[in-house]
Enzyme design. Structure first.
Site, mmCIF file in Angstrom:
data_model
loop_
_atom_site.group_PDB
_atom_site.id
_atom_site.type_symbol
_atom_site.label_atom_id
_atom_site.label_comp_id
_atom_site.label_asym_id
_atom_site.label_seq_id
_atom_site.Cartn_x
_atom_site.Cartn_y
_atom_site.Cartn_z
ATOM 1 N N ASP A 44 -4.113 -5.305 -7.875
ATOM 2 C CA ASP A 44 -5.425 -5.267 -7.580
ATOM 3 C C ASP A 44 -6.201 -4.066 -8.173
ATOM 4 O O ASP A 44 -5.594 -2.950 -7.818
ATOM 5 C CB ASP A 44 -5.767 -5.280 -6.153
ATOM 6 C CG ASP A 44 -5.555 -6.383 -5.333
ATOM 7 O OD1 ASP A 44 -5.254 -7.646 -5.856
ATOM 8 O OD2 ASP A 44 -5.097 -6.442 -4.218
ATOM 9 N N LYS B 164 -8.107 0.874 6.253
ATOM 10 C CA LYS B 164 -7.419 -0.311 6.531
ATOM 11 C C LYS B 164 -5.893 -0.205 6.882
ATOM 12 O O LYS B 164 -5.376 0.856 6.656
ATOM 13 C CB LYS B 164 -7.384 -1.023 5.003
ATOM 14 C CG LYS B 164 -6.773 -0.374 3.887
ATOM 15 C CD LYS B 164 -7.312 -1.011 2.524
ATOM 16 C CE LYS B 164 -6.982 -0.086 1.216
ATOM 17 N NZ LYS B 164 -7.213 -0.809 -0.177
ATOM 18 N N LYS C 13 0.877 -1.304 0.080
ATOM 19 C CA LYS C 13 -0.118 -0.099 0.079
ATOM 20 C C LYS C 13 0.837 1.284 0.006
ATOM 21 O O LYS C 13 0.542 2.403 0.249
ATOM 22 C CB LYS C 13 -1.149 0.075 1.166
ATOM 23 C CG LYS C 13 -1.835 -1.190 1.283
ATOM 24 C CD LYS C 13 -2.753 -1.320 2.346
ATOM 25 C CE LYS C 13 -3.806 -2.278 2.505
ATOM 26 N NZ LYS C 13 -2.960 -3.675 2.587
ATOM 27 N N ARG D 70 -7.471 -9.418 -9.670
ATOM 28 C CA ARG D 70 -6.081 -9.554 -9.494
ATOM 29 C C ARG D 70 -5.255 -10.106 -10.748
ATOM 30 O O ARG D 70 -5.825 -10.724 -11.239
ATOM 31 C CB ARG D 70 -6.014 -10.754 -8.418
ATOM 32 C CG ARG D 70 -4.517 -11.437 -8.343
ATOM 33 C CD ARG D 70 -3.379 -10.582 -8.143
ATOM 34 N NE ARG D 70 -3.553 -9.819 -6.719
ATOM 35 C CZ ARG D 70 -3.302 -10.268 -5.466
ATOM 36 N NH1 ARG D 70 -2.671 -11.351 -5.323
ATOM 37 N NH2 ARG D 70 -3.408 -9.608 -4.397
ATOM 38 N N GLU E 197 -3.686 -1.784 -4.958
ATOM 39 C CA GLU E 197 -2.506 -2.376 -4.145
ATOM 40 C C GLU E 197 -1.617 -2.926 -5.187
ATOM 41 O O GLU E 197 -2.237 -3.318 -6.324
ATOM 42 C CB GLU E 197 -3.057 -3.347 -3.288
ATOM 43 C CG GLU E 197 -3.617 -2.934 -2.237
ATOM 44 C CD GLU E 197 -3.857 -4.165 -1.036
ATOM 45 O OE1 GLU E 197 -3.180 -5.113 -1.214
ATOM 46 O OE2 GLU E 197 -4.576 -4.017 -0.060
ATOM 47 N N ARG F 96 -12.286 -11.151 -8.701
ATOM 48 C CA ARG F 96 -12.949 -11.671 -7.374
ATOM 49 C C ARG F 96 -14.052 -10.777 -6.867
ATOM 50 O O ARG F 96 -14.064 -9.595 -6.891
ATOM 51 C CB ARG F 96 -11.594 -11.461 -6.426
ATOM 52 C CG ARG F 96 -10.529 -12.208 -6.793
ATOM 53 C CD ARG F 96 -9.247 -11.913 -5.855
ATOM 54 N NE ARG F 96 -9.112 -10.582 -5.879
ATOM 55 C CZ ARG F 96 -7.754 -10.169 -5.155
ATOM 56 N NH1 ARG F 96 -7.238 -10.736 -4.327
ATOM 57 N NH2 ARG F 96 -7.626 -8.879 -5.497
ATOM 58 N N ASN G 269 1.041 -5.838 -4.880
ATOM 59 C CA ASN G 269 1.514 -6.875 -3.986
ATOM 60 C C ASN G 269 2.817 -7.514 -4.383
ATOM 61 O O ASN G 269 2.829 -8.134 -5.367
ATOM 62 C CB ASN G 269 0.389 -7.904 -3.966
ATOM 63 C CG ASN G 269 -0.927 -7.607 -3.363
ATOM 64 O OD1 ASN G 269 -1.345 -7.432 -2.312
ATOM 65 N ND2 ASN G 269 -1.769 -7.225 -4.349
ATOM 66 N N ARG H 266 -15.561 -6.862 0.934
ATOM 67 C CA ARG H 266 -14.354 -7.089 0.624
ATOM 68 C C ARG H 266 -14.431 -8.695 -0.493
ATOM 69 O O ARG H 266 -15.306 -9.271 -0.145
ATOM 70 C CB ARG H 266 -13.465 -7.678 1.810
ATOM 71 C CG ARG H 266 -13.393 -6.533 2.892
ATOM 72 C CD ARG H 266 -12.828 -6.959 3.976
ATOM 73 N NE ARG H 266 -13.833 -7.983 4.826
ATOM 74 C CZ ARG H 266 -13.371 -8.944 6.010
ATOM 75 N NH1 ARG H 266 -12.357 -8.654 6.465
ATOM 76 N NH2 ARG H 266 -14.240 -9.588 6.190
#
Length: 319
Positions: A274, A162, A127, A212, A283, A226, A285, A234
């Site tokens: 994401d 978050k 993040k 993703r 994000e 997703r 990752n 979420r």
């Protein structure tokens, strides 16, 4: 090319082999004839001569629930001399233990390929690195201030709060326009974490899915969409989201084209980004990306194999 591969990850006993990306990478490596070792991050030792060792076990893996690995006796291996590749795959939290492991692994990168590059992982938590690409992001703020968060809520109507270094959708909260319990929520975040938290404008398009997208050495390898479960916003699979096949929008292709060269230059070989609603990057990752098992199930692809193709190319270039 047969490689000696040390996998730094969580205990093998605890993983869910049905969807674990690290396990998929180990299966793929073994199928190519690579030798596997497993160790935990606390098993690292830097000795008085500057050599980095790990107390590791040789392992073989098989896709059999309840009997998915066989381990040999612990042995001390020199991560600079005894292996060709270290996969840094332990899950966050991205805490001082995690950061220390990146400092130690950075000392062997002139001898051994570490995936992902430990210095880049340290400098690019999920993040934080994404903030370099704010033009693709929803309105975002990093703070510990209740006042600043209240003003942000007033401007954007609904927000998501978050942890800055969380993972898997844990401790992610939606706060509606009325701001119920916002004070208590900020108080809890500030009590639990020393670092600031992230606040973003809530995106109703999350109902359409949170995509993703996996990039390998800067190139798109595949994606899944997703979708949140009932009563949830979420979409993480770990908290009940469901996956479906997908393709990339023009905006997502633009995002990947912007990120790809930067990821490649920084040695971030396996990355999952994401994107919400086909347009909003949330994000990047890099610590322990997931999703390749689901991507391969929907697309009939071999993402683990593509990752090993890239690793083998890089190892060949280091010889």
């Amino acid at each position: 090319m047969s490689l000696r591969v040390a996998v730094q990850m969580d205990p093998l006993e605890t993983i869910n082999i049905a969807g674990d990306s690290s396990f998929a990478l180990m299966l793929s490596a073994q199928a190519r004839g690579h030798q596997l070792f497993h160790y935990l991050a606390p098993d690292l030792t830097l000795d008085e001569h500057g050599r980095l060792h790990a107390m590791a076990r040789p392992v073989t893996v098989q896709r059999e629930v309840g009997n998915h690995f066989t381990a040999g006796e612990h042995q001390i291996i020199d991560l600079g001399r005894d292996v060709d590749v270290v996969l840094m795959r332990q899950d966050p939290p991205f805490d001082l233990g995690y950061i220390t492991a990146t400092h130690l692994l950075e000392r062997i990168t002139h001898e051994t390929l570490v995936v992902n590059d430990p210095a880049s992982v340290r400098n690019a938590p999920e993040k934080v690195m994404v903030l370099d690409f704010a033009r693709f992001m929803p309105p975002t703020m990093i703070t510990r201030s209740l006042g600043a968060t209240r003003h942000f809520l007033e401007r954007h109507g609904a927000i998501v709060v978050k942890p800055l270094h969380g993972n898997g959708g844990k401790a992610v909260f939606r706060v509606g326009p009325e701001g119920d319990n916002l004070g208590a929520l900020v108080e809890m975040f500030n009590a639990m974490w020393v670092e600031p938290f992230m606040v973003q404008a809530f995106l109703p398009s999350v109902g359409e899915g949170d995509k993703r997208i996996v990039l390998i050495d800067g190139e798109v390898a595949g994606a899944i969409n997703r979708k949140p479960g009932a009563g949830e916003f979420r979409s993480n699979l770990a908290v009940g989201g469901s996956a479906e096949a997908t393709t990339l929008t023009a905006r997502e292709q633009e995002i990947c084209a912007a990120l790809g060269p930067v990821l490649k230059e920084r040695g971030l070989l396996f990355v999952g980004i994401d994107v919400i609603g086909g347009e909003w990057l949330t994000e990047i990752n890099v610590t322990s990306p997931t999703g390749i098992v689901a991507i391969d199930r929907f697309n009939g692809s071999d993402t683990a194999g593509m990752i090993w193709d890239a690793i083998e190319r890089k190892c060949g270039a280091m010889k």
